[in-house]
Motif scaffolding. Structure first.
Motif, mmCIF file in Angstrom:
data_model
loop_
_atom_site.group_PDB
_atom_site.id
_atom_site.type_symbol
_atom_site.label_atom_id
_atom_site.label_comp_id
_atom_site.label_asym_id
_atom_site.label_seq_id
_atom_site.Cartn_x
_atom_site.Cartn_y
_atom_site.Cartn_z
ATOM 1 N N ASN A 5 0.817 -1.204 0.000
ATOM 2 C CA ASN A 5 0.000 0.000 0.000
ATOM 3 C C ASN A 5 0.854 1.259 0.000
ATOM 4 O O ASN A 5 0.335 2.367 -0.072
ATOM 5 C CB ASN A 5 -0.925 0.012 1.230
ATOM 6 N N GLN A 6 2.165 1.087 0.110
ATOM 7 C CA GLN A 6 3.055 2.229 0.128
ATOM 8 C C GLN A 6 3.281 2.740 -1.289
ATOM 9 O O GLN A 6 3.596 1.973 -2.192
ATOM 10 C CB GLN A 6 4.394 1.848 0.760
ATOM 11 N N ASP A 40 13.514 1.953 -10.108
ATOM 12 C CA ASP A 40 12.783 1.603 -11.320
ATOM 13 C C ASP A 40 11.287 1.909 -11.263
ATOM 14 O O ASP A 40 10.587 1.741 -12.263
ATOM 15 C CB ASP A 40 12.961 0.113 -11.623
ATOM 16 N N VAL A 41 10.778 2.304 -10.116
ATOM 17 C CA VAL A 41 9.380 2.718 -9.984
ATOM 18 C C VAL A 41 9.357 4.012 -9.192
ATOM 19 O O VAL A 41 9.899 4.073 -8.086
ATOM 20 C CB VAL A 41 8.518 1.656 -9.266
#
Length: 325
Positions: A5-6, A40-41
């Motif tokens: 959820n982070q 990467d995100v």
């Protein structure tokens, strides 16, 4: 990608504006630096919205294949209405089922002679030119093929020149300086896009009305027109017109860029060029056929290397999911 959820980290930005200015100034540079700093995100903050960037091949694959979790951007629906590339769910399934036959290997093979004839006519005068603009020439070949094969309509030289110029406007909806701003803001790029979109819808309307779509087996546009006119069909005329704009946007530029980059790579590597020419001379006798393609193994390697060098870079810097901030 594990469930959490982070939310992903966000690159440093300005109050209220977030990352808008940095992204607009240099989109690819900003993404590259942000990946190096955050991973990467990451979550890019633009005016009133969040954009999530996936910059790893595995994450991009997940986003492309998991249609339940990752939906298409709202921008595609706003820009292209009910075109195949912008809808999802049952509507996407219905449209895909109606059109997939026209993109099968067997159907493409039927149009091989037309496609090679278009290419041959386009390149016939290259030897007389001191310089050629390869990207524009490839775009003309791809666009003319799209009209000949998909829309079932031949275009004159003046028409093709105008179509190329108009087709270029279809990318302007996604120009960073416009894309980063609220959808309701009428930027110059968006106004040019709307004019180009309206022009292609007008062309499609003319083709649907002038009797050139009588045979539903001849072109995709004819098949869509037949579906529109069927008593129990769910296709509307507006939906058919949207397909034309979507097909022009998605169906010619990627092909044109692939050809342009491949030719650039061949021209930049003389030893590669020699092997390509030797293979072509050994395999092709007269006009190329689909059967020849299976024997052009080295050319296939060149094209795959072109995809590796250029396509992956594009995908790694492409926003794949959007949320409201």
């Amino acid at each position: 990608m594990s469930q959490t959820n982070q939310r992903p980290p966000t690159p440093r930005g300005l109050p209220l504006l977030g990352n808008t200015i940095d992204f607009v100034r240099d989109p690819l540079g900003f993404v590259r630096e942000s990946v190096a700093d955050t991973g990467d995100v990451f979550r890019m903050q633009l005016l009133g919205k969040d954009v999530y960037i996936l910059a790893h091949p595995e994450y991009v694959e997940t986003a492309l294949l998991d249609r339940d979790t990752f939906v298409k951007l709202d921008d595609f629906k706003i820009a292209f209405g009910d075109a195949l590339l912008s809808v999802h769910g049952d509507q996407w399934q219905r449209q895909r089922h109606a059109m997939e036959e026209f993109f099968s290997p067997a159907r493409i093979a039927e149009h091989a002679e037309t496609m090679t004839s278009v290419a041959a006519a386009r390149i016939a005068d290259w030897g007389n030119e001191e310089h050629i603009q390869i990207d524009q020439l490839m775009q003309a070949i791809a666009l003319e093929n799209l009209f000949e094969v998909v829309l079932g309509h031949s275009v004159s030289e003046p028409q093709l020149t105008e179509l190329v110029e108009t087709a270029n406007t279809l990318n302007l909806w996604f120009k960073p300086s416009s894309w980063a701003l609220p959808e309701w803001l009428p930027t110059p790029a968006r106004r040019r896009f709307q004019r180009g979109s309206a022009e292609f819808r007008s062309i499609a309307q003319t083709l649907l009305s002038d009797g050139e779509t009588k045979d539903a087996d001849e072109s995709l546009l004819a098949r869509l027109a037949a579906l529109r006119d069927a008593p129990d069909s769910e296709f509307t005329e507006s939906e058919v017109l949207d397909q034309v704009v979507g097909m022009v946007f998605a169906g010619h530029e990627t092909t044109a860029l692939t050809m342009a980059y491949a030719l650039h790579q061949i021209g930049s590597h003389p030893t590669v060029a020699e092997r390509v020419y030797a293979e072509l001379d050994a395999v092709i006798d007269g006009q190329p056929t689909p059967a020849d393609l299976r024997q052009l193994e080295y050319l296939d390697q060149v094209l795959n290397e072109t995809f590796r060098l250029y396509t992956r870079r594009t995908r790694a810097s492409t926003p794949t999911h959007r949320g409201r901030g």
